[in-house]
Structures are given as structure tokens and as C-alpha cells.
Design an enzyme around this catalytic site. Structure first.
Site, PDB file in Angstrom:
ATOM      1  N   LYS A  22       0.790  -1.097   0.003  1.00  0.00           N
ATOM      2  CA  LYS A  22       0.003  -0.070  -0.074  1.00  0.00           C
ATOM      3  C   LYS A  22       0.964   1.281   0.230  1.00  0.00           C
ATOM      4  CE  LYS A  22      -1.619   1.878   4.034  1.00  0.00           C
ATOM      5  NZ  LYS A  22      -1.359   3.047   4.107  1.00  0.00           N
ATOM      6  N   ASN A  23       1.844   1.145   0.813  1.00  0.00           N
ATOM      7  CA  ASN A  23       2.690   2.442   0.991  1.00  0.00           C
ATOM      8  C   ASN A  23       3.907   2.639  -0.068  1.00  0.00           C
ATOM      9  OD1 ASN A  23       1.456   3.205   3.179  1.00  0.00           O
ATOM     10  ND2 ASN A  23       2.968   2.562   4.856  1.00  0.00           N
ATOM     11  N   CYS A 119      -3.909  12.702  13.435  1.00  0.00           N
ATOM     12  CA  CYS A 119      -4.754  11.506  13.476  1.00  0.00           C
ATOM     13  C   CYS A 119      -4.563  10.829  14.710  1.00  0.00           C
ATOM     14  CB  CYS A 119      -4.436  10.880  12.142  1.00  0.00           C
ATOM     15  SG  CYS A 119      -2.792   9.607  12.468  1.00  0.00           S
ATOM     16  N   ARG A 124       1.387  14.466  13.567  1.00  0.00           N
ATOM     17  CA  ARG A 124       1.764  14.345  12.089  1.00  0.00           C
ATOM     18  C   ARG A 124       1.759  15.443  11.230  1.00  0.00           C
ATOM     19  NH1 ARG A 124      -0.548   8.722  10.259  1.00  0.00           N
ATOM     20  NH2 ARG A 124       1.264   8.589   8.913  1.00  0.00           N
ATOM     21  N   ASP A 311       4.937   0.645  12.073  1.00  0.00           N
ATOM     22  CA  ASP A 311       3.842  -0.030  11.640  1.00  0.00           C
ATOM     23  C   ASP A 311       3.637  -1.400  11.885  1.00  0.00           C
ATOM     24  OD1 ASP A 311       2.943   2.246  10.306  1.00  0.00           O
ATOM     25  OD2 ASP A 311       3.467   1.661   8.439  1.00  0.00           O
ATOM     26  N   ARG A 403      -8.476  -0.451   4.962  1.00  0.00           N
ATOM     27  CA  ARG A 403      -7.621   0.636   4.443  1.00  0.00           C
ATOM     28  C   ARG A 403      -6.490   0.220   3.882  1.00  0.00           C
ATOM     29  NH1 ARG A 403      -5.600   4.446   7.976  1.00  0.00           N
ATOM     30  NH2 ARG A 403      -4.164   4.660   6.122  1.00  0.00           N
TER      31      ARG A 403
HETATM   32  C1  UD1 Z   1       4.807   6.904   6.571  1.00  0.00           C
HETATM   33  C2  UD1 Z   1       3.802   5.546   6.287  1.00  0.00           C
HETATM   34  C3  UD1 Z   1       3.272   5.209   7.557  1.00  0.00           C
HETATM   35  C4  UD1 Z   1       4.363   4.831   8.550  1.00  0.00           C
HETATM   36  C5  UD1 Z   1       5.341   6.180   8.824  1.00  0.00           C
HETATM   37  C6  UD1 Z   1       6.685   5.781   9.555  1.00  0.00           C
HETATM   38  C7  UD1 Z   1       2.621   6.066   4.134  1.00  0.00           C
HETATM   39  C8  UD1 Z   1       1.587   6.619   3.288  1.00  0.00           C
HETATM   40  N1  UD1 Z   1       2.748   6.050   5.392  1.00  0.00           N
HETATM   41  O1  UD1 Z   1       3.880   7.915   7.140  1.00  0.00           O
HETATM   42  O2  UD1 Z   1       2.381   3.819   7.330  1.00  0.00           O
HETATM   43  O3  UD1 Z   1       4.075   4.684   9.662  1.00  0.00           O
HETATM   44  O4  UD1 Z   1       5.570   6.442   7.209  1.00  0.00           O
HETATM   45  O5  UD1 Z   1       7.250   4.881   9.019  1.00  0.00           O
HETATM   46  O6  UD1 Z   1       3.818   5.894   3.570  1.00  0.00           O
HETATM   47  N2  UD1 Z   1       7.108  14.824  10.580  1.00  0.00           N
HETATM   48  C9  UD1 Z   1       7.339  15.893  11.008  1.00  0.00           C
HETATM   49  N3  UD1 Z   1       7.046  16.944   9.912  1.00  0.00           N
HETATM   50  C10 UD1 Z   1       6.980  16.616   8.725  1.00  0.00           C
HETATM   51  C11 UD1 Z   1       6.852  15.195   8.632  1.00  0.00           C
HETATM   52  C12 UD1 Z   1       7.081  14.239   9.355  1.00  0.00           C
HETATM   53  O7  UD1 Z   1       7.362  16.549  12.218  1.00  0.00           O
HETATM   54  O8  UD1 Z   1       6.641  17.432   7.891  1.00  0.00           O
HETATM   55  C13 UD1 Z   1       7.184  13.564  11.788  1.00  0.00           C
HETATM   56  C14 UD1 Z   1       5.982  12.809  11.844  1.00  0.00           C
HETATM   57  O9  UD1 Z   1       5.069  13.569  12.965  1.00  0.00           O
HETATM   58  C15 UD1 Z   1       6.387  11.693  12.589  1.00  0.00           C
HETATM   59  C16 UD1 Z   1       7.841  11.531  11.928  1.00  0.00           C
HETATM   60  O10 UD1 Z   1       8.274  12.714  11.484  1.00  0.00           O
HETATM   61  O11 UD1 Z   1       6.678  11.740  14.009  1.00  0.00           O
HETATM   62  C17 UD1 Z   1       7.765  10.407  10.829  1.00  0.00           C
HETATM   63  O12 UD1 Z   1       6.571  10.707   9.951  1.00  0.00           O
HETATM   64  P1  UD1 Z   1       6.693  10.343   8.506  1.00  0.00           P
HETATM   65  O13 UD1 Z   1       7.705   9.424   8.066  1.00  0.00           O
HETATM   66  O14 UD1 Z   1       6.532  11.526   7.576  1.00  0.00           O
HETATM   67  O15 UD1 Z   1       5.312   9.525   8.426  1.00  0.00           O
HETATM   68  P2  UD1 Z   1       4.365   9.399   7.171  1.00  0.00           P
HETATM   69  O16 UD1 Z   1       5.115   9.552   5.945  1.00  0.00           O
HETATM   70  O17 UD1 Z   1       3.195  10.313   7.347  1.00  0.00           O
END
Ligand code: UD1
Length: 427
Positions: A22-23, A119, A124, A311, A403
């Protein structure tokens, strides 16, 4: 809302097959917006998030056609992007809609994307995505809950040197997709190294992008004038595969997990072995788990890839409830990712949570009750707990699991689990 009814106690035996990731499929689908040509993507999992992504692309002007056999193949073409918008109605059901921001900015120089908001598992933010785009010349304002981004004079983004403050998976993907059509070279440092990023890079390269450094934390992208169509097969879902490995281990079964990539599962395999579970790499796409002589507790800290994935944390917690001794779980990625713990406690588990740390003492005899799924992976953890509980476990709000897990009821039933979906009465 649909529910799952599980009667626990059956060891899982046989072979279960893993679907596409999915990701990986989500960014790959978003990347089809980068070209006017047709792109065919194979091995897209049949899960709700991918249907949402296809609706989003169609809303923007793409034609999406889906063939079901054997796995879902999507053929997408977007000769004209006529709606540079990701509306709140779609974004609220799927945070990954934010992945259209980079492609829209690259191809059109304008984007109107709803803010995803927080969420259940944490705040996030997407500040790092926005800061990187600004560094590439975008002007960004937030108004009425939407990101309004544009490149001055509807020009192109400019290559930039970006050092991510924190490792972000979708942030890295978004900026990669923005950079492939930018003027000049971009360097992304402290980039995420997840296999899903490498999969996206492989596809972008087939579309004509110039990218080096995949699999490392420094990516170099030389922008090109345009990208062309291609065909791509999405990698297997390492989180679904890991969930099945734990399902085999927790039920004391003998389960073969087919169509996976063992190379992406190193941290999970190492942890299972440390817990006493016998795992075997049968061939380059097949793993097998056999019962542990004695399941022993092991500590786990979630980390970015190649560390133990956040995850997989809820599923590992389910296993830890059945292991002898104490397992300390430390969640470093998301601040509120223990919602499943209180539900497991209601089933009889001995878990105490203090901030980012959860201490699980086992083994505990779990007994079935009604529990609520709170997010995608928490639901998977509860399913695993249900598989070893006495009596019946009723899991409510399974739309979360729909999902991201294709046919989980059918797949687990096929290897001996007693699990059924109770359909919500139609209104
Ligand atoms: C993706 C995955 C999700 C997985 C996560 C961590 C997808 C669609 N989803 O989520 O399944 O759990 O990676 O492996 O691929 N952060 C910030 N600022 C930002 C972006 C992120 O502070 O602009 C923080 C987030 O709050 C979190 C951490 O960085 O604490 C990691 O988040 P991130 O890797 O961005 O997760 P997703 O990409 O949303």
C-alpha cells in the site's frame, strides 16, 4: 460499520500470499500525475486507500482504469491536469493524499491541497514538506484549512539542497516527485531509506527521471524537462508480510508467507528469532515460521528503515503478551501509538504504558471480548490478539484495517483461522 468475529485458538498452517505494498502503491499512483502519457501499474493491493487515491487522481483529471485479475492493475493517464486540488472530503479519509502536492507543483506550478490534520496516532505535521518546497521556490500560504502553493509566474520549481530536520517517508517522496521536473539539481539529505522510496525511484527512473543514491540517506536528482509513460510493478507489502509472520508465530503454527521480499523484513525476522521463533528463508520470495519451543520476551525500539518499523509495533505487542518474561517496547516515531494497548489489557494482557514506553509482561491468558480498532496497524494487533484469545473476540471499526490489508479475513481463514466479517446492516 463492519466487524470481525474471531474464535481464537487455531494454529495457522499452510501458505498465505502477500499483496502489493500500500505504502508503495500510493506514491507510485501520485507519480503518474507527473506525465501526460499513460502509466500502467501492476500489483496494486485491493484496499480502500488505493480506491481513494484513484478517486483523487480522477478528480484532478486523470482517467483511471482498473483490471482485477490476477492482482489489480491500474492504467492511468492524465493528458490534462485540470483540477490542481485535493479536497478535504478525500484528504480526511486518507492522509497520503498529501502525496499529490509534489507532483502538482512539479507539473503545474500550482496546488490547492487540504491540510491533512492530526490523526489518532499523533499530530503528524507536514512542515518539512512545505519548507522544502519553499526552498525550491514555491510560495506557500495556509488558508481556510488548505495549502495554497504556487511557483511565481507559474514557472518551474528550482533545484535545491534540502536537509530534512527529521526523517520523513512521505516528505521524502513528495520532494523527490517535486524535484524530478525542477530546474537544476536537488540534493536531499537525511532522506528516508524505506524500500517504498526505492520503489518510487525505480519507477521515476523508468519515466525518464535522473536520480542517484537510492537506498541511502542522500538522494541527488537532476531535473528533466518532462517525463514519459511507463509500466511498473509495485513491491510486496513488508508490513502485511510481517503481520503474517507474527500470526504464524503467535498461534504456534507452521506458516509459509509467499510473494514477499525477505530482504525487506530483516528487523522483524531478527526480533522473531530473538523471541525464539524459528524462521526460514525458503527462497527469494518465501519465508516460513515454525513454532517456538518457548516464546521469550524481547525489547523493541521502533526506528526508521532498516530499523523495526513503527507499523509493526502493535502486532509485535500482541506477540509479546504471549512471551515469557518482560518486553519493553519503545515507540520513537509517533507520540500516541499505543491505543491498542488498552484494548489488549481488556483482553487480559499485562501492559503498562508510560509515555513512549510500554512494558509487556507475559505470558498472559487472553480472553475474547468486544474491542475497538483505532487505526490501521492497531487493528492488525487486535486481530492477532484475537487469534490466541479464548472464546470470541469482536473487533469493531474494522474500516481501519480495510484501508490497508487486502482480504485479511479470506487470507487468514485460508490458513485455518476462525475469523468472519459481520457486515453492517445496510441503512
Ligand atoms: C509513513 C507511512 C506510515 C508509517 C510512517 C513511519 C505512508 C503512506 N505512510 O507515514 O505507514 O507509519 O511513514 O514509517 O507511507 N514529521 C514532522 N514533520 C513533517 C513530516 C513528518 O514532524 O513534515 C514527523 C511525524 O509527525 C512523525 C515522523 O516525522 O513523528 C515520521 O513521519 P513520516 O515518516 O512523515 O510518516 P508518514 O510519511 O506520514
Amino acid at each position: 460499520m463492519d466487524k470481525f468475529l474471531i474464535k481464537g485458538g487455531n494454529p495457522l498452517r499452510g501458505t498465505v500470499s502477500v499483496s502489493g505494498a500500500k505504502n508503495s502503491a500510493l506514491p507510485v499512483m501520485a507519480a503518474t500525475l507527473l506525465t501526460a502519457d499513460q502509466v500502467t501499474v501492476h500489483n496494486i493491493p485491493k484496499v480502500r486507500d488505493l480506491i481513494t487515491m484513484s478517486k483523487l487522481l480522477a478528480f484532478m483529471g486523470a482517467t483511471v482504469s482498473i483490471t482485477e485479475i490476477p492482482a489489480s492493475d491500474y492504467t492511468i493517464s492524465t493528458p490534462t491536469l485540470n483540477h490542481a486540488e485535493a479536497p478535504y472530503e478525500l484528504v480526511k479519509t486518507m492522509r497520503a493524499s498529501i502525496l499529490t502536492l509534489g507532483p502538482l507543483m512539479a507539473r503545474l506550478g500550482i496546488a490547492h491541497v487540504s491540510l491533512p490534520g492530526g490523526c489518532a496516532i499523533g499530530a503528524r505535521p507536514i512542515d518539512l514538506h512545505l519548507a522544502a518546497l519553499e526552498k525550491m521556490g514555491a510560495e506557500i500560504t495556509i488558508s481556510h484549512g488548505y495549502i495554497e502553493a504556487k511557483v511565481p509566474n507559474r514557472g518551474r520549481l528550482k533545484g535545491a539542497h534540502i536537509i530534512f530536520d527529521k526523517i520523513t517517508v512521505t516528505g521524502t517522496e513528495n520532494i523527490l516527485m517535486a524535484a524530478v521536473l525542477a530546474d537544476g539539481e536537488s540534493i536531499l539529505e537525511n532522506a528516508a531509506r524505506e524500500p517504498e522510496i526505492t520503489d518510487l525511484i525505480v519507477m521515476l527512473r523508468k519515466m525518464g527521471a535522473c536520480i542517484t543514491g537510492d537506498g541511502t540517506s542522500t538522494l541527488r536528482i537532476r531535473g528533466v524537462k518532462e517525463l514519459h509513460g511507463t509500466e511498473h510493478t509495485v513491491i510486496p507489502d513488508r508490513i502485511e508480510a510481517g503481520t503474517f509472520l507474527i500470526a504464524g508465530a503467535i498461534t504456534g503454527g507452521d506458516l509459509t508467507v509467499a510473494n514477499c521480499d525477505p530482504g525487506h523484513l530483516g528487523a522483524v525476522i531478527a526480533k522473531l528469532q530473538q523471541s525464539g521463533v524459528e524462521t526460514e528463508t525458503v527462497d527469494k520470495s518465501t519465508l516460513r515460521v515454525r513454532p517456538a519451543r518457548k516464546l521469550a520476551g524481547a525489547d523493541v525500539t521502533t526506528e526508521e528503515y532498516p530499523g523495526f518499523a513503527t507499523d509493526m509495533q502493535a502486532q509485535y505487542m500482541a506477540l509479546a503478551t504471549q512471551a515469557e518474561g518482560t518486553s519493553v517496547i519503545t515507540e520513537t516515531i509517533f507520540e500516541n501509538r499505543y491505543l491498542h494497548a488498552s484494548e489488549m489489557v481488556r483482553m487480559g494482557a499485562n501492559i503498562s504504558v508510560d509515555g513512549r514506553r510500554a512494558v509487556v509482561r507475559g505470558p498472559a491468558e487472553l480472553s475474547g471480548t468486544t474491542v475497538q480498532a483505532s487505526d490501521l496497524r492497531a487493528s492488525a494487533g487486535l486481530v492477532l490478539a484475537g487469534l490466541v484469545s479464548s472464546g470470541e473476540t469482536l473487533i469493531d471499526r474494522v474500516y481501519h484495517i480495510d484501508r490497508g490489508y487486502e482480504g485479511i479475513v479470506e487470507k487468514l481463514s485460508s490458513v485455518g483461522a476462525d475469523i468472519t466479517r459481520i457486515h453492517a446492516p445496510s441503512t
